[in-house]
Write a protein that holds these residues in place. Structure first.
Motif, PDB file in Angstrom:
ATOM      1  N   MET A   1      13.098  20.182  96.400  1.00 26.08           N
ATOM      2  CA  MET A   1      11.870  20.014  96.715  1.00 26.08           C
ATOM      3  C   MET A   1      11.671  18.414  96.389  1.00 26.08           C
ATOM      4  O   MET A   1      11.822  17.649  95.821  1.00 26.08           O
ATOM      5  N   SER A   2      10.783  17.933  97.718  1.00 23.39           N
ATOM      6  CA  SER A   2      10.608  16.560  97.980  1.00 23.39           C
ATOM      7  C   SER A   2       9.085  16.269  97.515  1.00 23.39           C
ATOM      8  O   SER A   2       8.276  17.275  97.868  1.00 23.39           O
ATOM      9  N   THR A   3       8.972  15.049  97.098  1.00 18.88           N
ATOM     10  CA  THR A   3       7.753  14.647  96.629  1.00 18.88           C
ATOM     11  C   THR A   3       7.575  13.291  97.326  1.00 18.88           C
ATOM     12  O   THR A   3       7.998  12.570  97.321  1.00 18.88           O
ATOM     13  N   ALA A   4       6.226  13.432  98.150  1.00 19.52           N
ATOM     14  CA  ALA A   4       5.824  12.103  98.461  1.00 19.52           C
ATOM     15  C   ALA A   4       5.720  11.080  97.472  1.00 19.52           C
ATOM     16  O   ALA A   4       5.293  11.184  96.423  1.00 19.52           O
ATOM     17  N   PRO A   5       6.108   9.594  98.045  1.00 12.80           N
ATOM     18  CA  PRO A   5       6.039   8.633  96.885  1.00 12.80           C
ATOM     19  C   PRO A   5       4.665   8.416  96.532  1.00 12.80           C
ATOM     20  O   PRO A   5       4.431   8.100  95.352  1.00 12.80           O
ATOM     21  N   ASP A   6       3.569   8.484  97.369  1.00  9.45           N
ATOM     22  CA  ASP A   6       2.342   8.320  96.698  1.00  9.45           C
ATOM     23  C   ASP A   6       1.866   9.575  95.828  1.00  9.45           C
ATOM     24  O   ASP A   6       1.236   9.183  94.695  1.00  9.45           O
ATOM     25  N   ALA A   7       2.544  10.828  95.835  1.00  9.12           N
ATOM     26  CA  ALA A   7       2.252  11.705  94.707  1.00  9.12           C
ATOM     27  C   ALA A   7       3.124  11.302  93.517  1.00  9.12           C
ATOM     28  O   ALA A   7       2.704  11.534  92.438  1.00  9.12           O
ATOM     29  N   THR A   8       4.085  10.923  93.552  1.00 10.98           N
ATOM     30  CA  THR A   8       5.003  10.429  92.470  1.00 10.98           C
ATOM     31  C   THR A   8       4.103   9.108  91.880  1.00 10.98           C
ATOM     32  O   THR A   8       4.118   9.173  90.537  1.00 10.98           O
ATOM     33  N   VAL A   9       3.838   8.241  92.609  1.00  9.49           N
ATOM     34  CA  VAL A   9       3.015   7.047  91.975  1.00  9.49           C
ATOM     35  C   VAL A   9       1.785   7.664  91.228  1.00  9.49           C
ATOM     36  O   VAL A   9       1.347   7.493  90.124  1.00  9.49           O
ATOM     37  N   ASP A  10       0.973   8.402  92.031  1.00 16.95           N
ATOM     38  CA  ASP A  10      -0.197   9.162  91.334  1.00 16.95           C
ATOM     39  C   ASP A  10       0.050   9.825  90.172  1.00 16.95           C
ATOM     40  O   ASP A  10      -0.695   9.627  88.963  1.00 16.95           O
ATOM     41  N   ALA A  11       1.208  10.625  90.167  1.00 15.08           N
ATOM     42  CA  ALA A  11       1.408  11.372  88.780  1.00 15.08           C
ATOM     43  C   ALA A  11       1.793  10.674  87.746  1.00 15.08           C
ATOM     44  O   ALA A  11       1.380  10.767  86.537  1.00 15.08           O
ATOM     45  N   LEU A  12       2.649   9.500  87.991  1.00 17.12           N
ATOM     46  CA  LEU A  12       3.111   8.631  86.992  1.00 17.12           C
ATOM     47  C   LEU A  12       1.896   7.751  86.594  1.00 17.12           C
ATOM     48  O   LEU A  12       1.623   7.619  84.974  1.00 17.12           O
ATOM     49  N   VAL A  13       1.253   7.294  87.195  1.00 19.44           N
ATOM     50  CA  VAL A  13       0.031   6.772  86.670  1.00 19.44           C
ATOM     51  C   VAL A  13      -1.011   7.565  86.045  1.00 19.44           C
ATOM     52  O   VAL A  13      -1.630   7.226  84.958  1.00 19.44           O
ATOM     53  N   GLN A  14      -1.182   8.586  86.461  1.00 23.57           N
ATOM     54  CA  GLN A  14      -2.228   9.686  85.664  1.00 23.57           C
ATOM     55  C   GLN A  14      -1.357   9.943  84.508  1.00 23.57           C
ATOM     56  O   GLN A  14      -2.455  10.212  83.301  1.00 23.57           O
ATOM     57  N   LEU A  15      -0.075  10.036  84.473  1.00 23.77           N
ATOM     58  CA  LEU A  15       0.613  10.228  83.230  1.00 23.77           C
ATOM     59  C   LEU A  15       0.578   9.080  82.049  1.00 23.77           C
ATOM     60  O   LEU A  15      -0.033   9.359  80.806  1.00 23.77           O
ATOM     61  N   SER A  16       0.499   7.957  82.705  1.00 21.60           N
ATOM     62  CA  SER A  16       0.254   6.738  81.828  1.00 21.60           C
ATOM     63  C   SER A  16      -1.209   6.678  81.311  1.00 21.60           C
ATOM     64  O   SER A  16      -1.481   6.185  80.165  1.00 21.60           O
ATOM     65  N   PHE A  17      -2.228   6.816  81.898  1.00 21.09           N
ATOM     66  CA  PHE A  17      -3.408   7.125  81.753  1.00 21.09           C
ATOM     67  C   PHE A  17      -3.771   8.100  80.441  1.00 21.09           C
ATOM     68  O   PHE A  17      -4.246   7.871  79.473  1.00 21.09           O
ATOM     69  N   ALA A  18      -2.969   9.041  80.456  1.00 18.91           N
ATOM     70  CA  ALA A  18      -3.222  10.157  79.640  1.00 18.91           C
ATOM     71  C   ALA A  18      -2.718   9.712  78.289  1.00 18.91           C
ATOM     72  O   ALA A  18      -3.132   9.983  77.222  1.00 18.91           O
ATOM     73  N   VAL A  19      -1.475   9.007  78.523  1.00 20.19           N
ATOM     74  CA  VAL A  19      -0.522   8.637  77.096  1.00 20.19           C
ATOM     75  C   VAL A  19      -1.581   7.559  76.426  1.00 20.19           C
ATOM     76  O   VAL A  19      -1.558   7.469  75.192  1.00 20.19           O
TER      77      VAL A  19
END
Length: 142
Positions: A1-19
């Protein structure tokens, strides 16, 4: 499964915000900022010099001094002279600081446990491995 770079960035930023939100909430219960929480987390298992503490926190010398002074006034940390360098100072937790750190770590752990509860054991293990690889800068085996 390939994930677009923008989706990875968004997911990591959102996870950072949650933490960060979890850290801020737990800290607020003790009138601690996220940076103060990080300070306690860094010194919880070590005696550390002010310069090294600044590197961990990404702060300059005067900011670290102010941060440690405020924590010291609250009875959370103490300074002691370095046995190796008479000009250097080490920072350690006080018994109160240790209690707060242990309680805060338990609360943060519980909240992050809730955040990751929807993952199964294999997914949590993979997330742990990937996160450790990202923060350490080493590649993860596939």
């Amino acid at each position: 499964m390939s994930t677009a770079p923008d989706a990875t960035v968004d997911a990591l930023v959102q996870l950072s915000f949650a933490v960060q939100r979890i850290l801020a909430t737990v800290g607020a219960e003790r009138e601690l900022s996220v940076v103060q929480m990080r300070l306690l987390g860094i010194v919880r298992d070590r005696r550390i010099g002010m310069a090294e503490l600044g590197l961990h926190l990404g702060l300059d010398k005067s900011s670290v001094t102010g941060l440690v002074t405020r924590a010291e006034r609250r009875g959370l940390v103490q300074r002691s002279p370095s046995p190796d360098d008479g000009r250097a100072v080490h920072v350690t937790l006080t018994p109160l600081g240790r209690d707060w750190t242990e309680q805060g770590a338990a609360e943060v752990g519980a909240a992050i446990g809730e955040l990751t509860a929807r993952l199964d054991a294999d997914q949590r293990a993979l997330l742990t491995s990937l996160a450790a690889s990202l923060v350490s800068g080493r590649a993860t085996p596939r």
